[in-house]
Design an enzyme around this catalytic site. Structure first.
Site, PDB file in Angstrom:
ATOM      1  N   HIS A  33     -13.231  -3.072  -2.183  1.00  0.00           N
ATOM      2  CA  HIS A  33     -12.558  -3.452  -0.940  1.00  0.00           C
ATOM      3  C   HIS A  33     -11.247  -2.670  -0.876  1.00  0.00           C
ATOM      4  O   HIS A  33     -10.526  -2.571  -1.865  1.00  0.00           O
ATOM      5  CB  HIS A  33     -12.288  -4.958  -0.921  1.00  0.00           C
ATOM      6  CG  HIS A  33     -11.330  -5.351   0.141  1.00  0.00           C
ATOM      7  ND1 HIS A  33     -11.463  -4.923   1.446  1.00  0.00           N
ATOM      8  CD2 HIS A  33     -10.203  -6.110   0.107  1.00  0.00           C
ATOM      9  CE1 HIS A  33     -10.472  -5.404   2.161  1.00  0.00           C
ATOM     10  NE2 HIS A  33      -9.694  -6.120   1.371  1.00  0.00           N
ATOM     11  N   ASN A  71      -6.621  -1.519   5.558  1.00  0.00           N
ATOM     12  CA  ASN A  71      -7.467  -2.611   5.074  1.00  0.00           C
ATOM     13  C   ASN A  71      -8.214  -3.195   6.267  1.00  0.00           C
ATOM     14  O   ASN A  71      -7.610  -3.854   7.117  1.00  0.00           O
ATOM     15  CB  ASN A  71      -6.565  -3.657   4.404  1.00  0.00           C
ATOM     16  CG  ASN A  71      -7.327  -4.866   3.897  1.00  0.00           C
ATOM     17  OD1 ASN A  71      -8.484  -5.080   4.255  1.00  0.00           O
ATOM     18  ND2 ASN A  71      -6.674  -5.674   3.082  1.00  0.00           N
ATOM     19  N   CYS A 112     -11.707 -11.067   3.140  1.00  0.00           N
ATOM     20  CA  CYS A 112     -12.061  -9.685   2.804  1.00  0.00           C
ATOM     21  C   CYS A 112     -13.338  -9.583   1.975  1.00  0.00           C
ATOM     22  O   CYS A 112     -13.864  -8.486   1.775  1.00  0.00           O
ATOM     23  CB  CYS A 112     -10.909  -9.008   2.068  1.00  0.00           C
ATOM     24  SG  CYS A 112      -9.464  -8.882   3.105  1.00  0.00           S
TER      25      CYS A 112
HETATM   26  N1  ACO Z   1       8.307  -1.750   4.664  1.00  0.00           N
HETATM   27  C1  ACO Z   1       9.403  -1.851   3.885  1.00  0.00           C
HETATM   28  N2  ACO Z   1       9.627  -2.889   3.064  1.00  0.00           N
HETATM   29  C2  ACO Z   1       8.705  -3.860   3.035  1.00  0.00           C
HETATM   30  C3  ACO Z   1       7.537  -3.820   3.816  1.00  0.00           C
HETATM   31  C4  ACO Z   1       7.365  -2.705   4.665  1.00  0.00           C
HETATM   32  N3  ACO Z   1       6.281  -2.555   5.434  1.00  0.00           N
HETATM   33  N4  ACO Z   1       6.790  -4.915   3.557  1.00  0.00           N
HETATM   34  C5  ACO Z   1       7.474  -5.638   2.641  1.00  0.00           C
HETATM   35  N5  ACO Z   1       8.643  -5.001   2.332  1.00  0.00           N
HETATM   36  C6  ACO Z   1       9.682  -5.415   1.405  1.00  0.00           C
HETATM   37  C7  ACO Z   1       9.667  -6.896   1.124  1.00  0.00           C
HETATM   38  O1  ACO Z   1      10.314  -7.630   2.152  1.00  0.00           O
HETATM   39  C8  ACO Z   1      10.406  -6.959  -0.193  1.00  0.00           C
HETATM   40  O2  ACO Z   1      11.782  -6.872   0.066  1.00  0.00           O
HETATM   41  P1  ACO Z   1      12.842  -7.760  -0.771  1.00  0.00           P
HETATM   42  O3  ACO Z   1      12.678  -7.266  -2.189  1.00  0.00           O
HETATM   43  O4  ACO Z   1      14.144  -7.405  -0.138  1.00  0.00           O
HETATM   44  O5  ACO Z   1      12.400  -9.177  -0.577  1.00  0.00           O
HETATM   45  C9  ACO Z   1       9.998  -5.664  -0.891  1.00  0.00           C
HETATM   46  O6  ACO Z   1       9.471  -4.811   0.138  1.00  0.00           O
HETATM   47  C10 ACO Z   1       8.941  -5.862  -1.970  1.00  0.00           C
HETATM   48  O7  ACO Z   1       7.910  -6.715  -1.432  1.00  0.00           O
HETATM   49  P2  ACO Z   1       6.597  -7.031  -2.230  1.00  0.00           P
HETATM   50  O8  ACO Z   1       5.745  -7.943  -1.404  1.00  0.00           O
HETATM   51  O9  ACO Z   1       6.957  -7.475  -3.614  1.00  0.00           O
HETATM   52  O10 ACO Z   1       5.940  -5.566  -2.281  1.00  0.00           O
HETATM   53  P3  ACO Z   1       4.671  -5.099  -3.055  1.00  0.00           P
HETATM   54  O11 ACO Z   1       4.988  -3.946  -3.897  1.00  0.00           O
HETATM   55  O12 ACO Z   1       3.941  -6.252  -3.682  1.00  0.00           O
HETATM   56  O13 ACO Z   1       3.742  -4.535  -1.883  1.00  0.00           O
HETATM   57  C11 ACO Z   1       1.824  -5.316  -0.632  1.00  0.00           C
HETATM   58  C12 ACO Z   1       3.349  -5.379  -0.822  1.00  0.00           C
HETATM   59  C13 ACO Z   1       1.474  -3.899  -0.241  1.00  0.00           C
HETATM   60  C14 ACO Z   1       1.436  -6.286   0.469  1.00  0.00           C
HETATM   61  C15 ACO Z   1       1.111  -5.689  -1.950  1.00  0.00           C
HETATM   62  O14 ACO Z   1       1.679  -6.859  -2.476  1.00  0.00           O
HETATM   63  C16 ACO Z   1      -0.379  -5.916  -1.800  1.00  0.00           C
HETATM   64  O15 ACO Z   1      -1.136  -5.018  -1.527  1.00  0.00           O
HETATM   65  N6  ACO Z   1      -0.844  -7.142  -2.055  1.00  0.00           N
HETATM   66  C17 ACO Z   1      -2.277  -7.461  -2.109  1.00  0.00           C
HETATM   67  C18 ACO Z   1      -2.927  -7.526  -0.763  1.00  0.00           C
HETATM   68  C19 ACO Z   1      -4.369  -7.942  -0.935  1.00  0.00           C
HETATM   69  O16 ACO Z   1      -5.062  -7.569  -1.870  1.00  0.00           O
HETATM   70  N7  ACO Z   1      -4.862  -8.793  -0.068  1.00  0.00           N
HETATM   71  C20 ACO Z   1      -6.209  -9.324  -0.255  1.00  0.00           C
HETATM   72  C21 ACO Z   1      -7.146  -8.841   0.733  1.00  0.00           C
HETATM   73  S1  ACO Z   1      -6.603  -9.118   2.371  1.00  0.00           S
HETATM   74  C22 ACO Z   1      -7.540 -10.427   3.019  1.00  0.00           C
HETATM   75  O17 ACO Z   1      -8.199 -11.177   2.355  1.00  0.00           O
HETATM   76  C23 ACO Z   1      -7.408 -10.680   4.502  1.00  0.00           C
END
Ligand code: ACO
Length: 319
Positions: A246, A276, A112
């Site tokens: 980003h 994203n 990214c």
């Molecule tokens: N719908 C419903 N539930 C979901 C979904 C979904 N789409 N996706 C995950 N969950 C669930 C998980 O399975 C988990 O369930 P569990 O508690 O039963 O295990 C729960 O939701 C919480 O999951 P988390 O991963 O802790 O959720 P979080 O609040 O962290 O949100 C997210 C997830 C949106 C991916 C977030 O962590 C995020 O944005 N992370 C950073 C991403 C990023 O910056 N990436 C870098 C750039 S990308 C690149 O370089 C290609």
């Protein structure tokens, strides 16, 4: 020699997927996706399109805005992690599409942060006298590396391309760029090698992300890079007119804006409608804000990105 952005362009594929679409095949909801990410919909590439064809659309719009002919370009750098081929580079495929007979052309793979890396490299090229008119692009066909049965990744990413023209100038446009990486985090966000016989049984060439771990490091790291960038330029937070982050997650973006004491009206946001788009997200957002008149000549813009590697970086730019 200095460098200035003289034109911007963007391209988003026609097909749009709304959050609701995922509700029939996955255990997820529009509410969950929007609350956790800030995303409502994303664009998805058509079968006849490619990373290079999206880059071409964005590049032509940036060239038009800069008033340049393609054959004046002497450097093309494409930031992409979803190239059409392992080689030749998307930059070479784009060069052919644009009909440029001879120039420097290569891809940068920095997830990214690909656009910020490409901008930083092009800036060095121009400062060193190695190029005068550069096309810098972020282009991603993320949908082609997503596992649509993995709700933790497939709802987040979208496709698109953004481009800028960077020209050697007397006046200083790129004030500084700051690039970093830390490979100890290589297993938190990755795509395996798509060359099938190099994959072990059961492995897939899909994007895999430990989202929560990525989130925590991203928030900390992006806070630090804001300080580093302002300090390097002897500037204070109030000197920045616009933040172009980003577009990974609205919650990460808000925390960086808070660190800058910047109201959200001064943050260019596209995540709601584009998701994203990885290396395309910053140049797409820049293009939108330039074209709708928010970002004007003379404004100071802070761009920052974070992605798989981890790789992160920033650019402070006077438009
Ligand atoms: N719908 C419903 N539930 C979901 C979904 C979904 N789409 N996706 C995950 N969950 C669930 C998980 O399975 C988990 O369930 P569990 O508690 O039963 O295990 C729960 O939701 C919480 O999951 P988390 O991963 O802790 O959720 P979080 O609040 O962290 O949100 C997210 C997830 C949106 C991916 C977030 O962590 C995020 O944005 N992370 C950073 C991403 C990023 O910056 N990436 C870098 C750039 S990308 C690149 O370089 C290609």
């Amino acid at each position: 020699m200095n460098a200035r952005i003289t034109g911007t362009g963007g391209y988003l594929p026609e097909k749009i997927i709304h959050n609701k679409h995922f509700e029939s095949s996955l255990e997820t909801s529009d509410e969950w996706i929007y609350a956790r990410t800030g995303i409502r919909k994303r664009h998805v590439i058509a079968a006849h399109e490619s990373t290079a064809s999206m880059a071409e659309m964005a590049a032509n719009r940036a060239l038009d805005a800069a008033g340049l002919d393609a054959d004046e370009v002497d450097l093309i750098i494409v930031g992409t992690s979803s190239p059409d081929r392992v080689f030749p580079s998307t930059a070479c495929i784009l060069q052919d599409k644009l009909g440029i007979s001879d120039c420097v052309a290569f891809d940068v793979q920095a997830a990214c942060s690909g656009f910020i890396y490409a901008l930083g490299i092009a800036h060095q090229f121009i400062k060193a006298g190695g190029a005068k008119k550069a096309l810098i692009i972020g282009a991603e066909a993320n949908s082609r590396i997503l596992d649509y049965s993995d709700r933790s990744t497939c709802v987040i990413f979208g496709d698109g391309a953004g481009a800028v023209v960077l020209e050697a100038t007397e006046e200083q446009g790129i004030l500084s760029t700051h690039l970093h990486s830390d490979g100890q985090y290589k297993d938190l966000l990755y795509v395996n090698n798509p060359i099938k016989d190099q994959l072990e049984d059961g492995d897939k060439a899909y994007l895999t992300m430990h989202g929560n771990d990525v989130y925590k490091v991203a928030v900390k790291t992006l806070g630090r890079i804001v300080d580093e960038t302002l300090d390097a330029n002897g500037m204070v937070k109030s000197d920045v007119d616009w933040l172009i982050p980003h577009q990974a997650n609205i919650r990460i973006i808000s925390s960086v804006a808070k660190k800058l004491n910047m109201p959200m009206e001064k943050v260019v946001l596209t995540i709601e409608n584009q998701g994203n788009t990885s290396s395309a997200s910053i140049p797409l957002a820049l293009d939108q804000a330039v074209r709708d008149g928010r970002i004007k000549k003379g404004h100071v813009v802070l761009m920052e990105a974070f992605g798989g590697g981890f790789v992160w970086g920033s650019a402070l730019v006077k438009m």
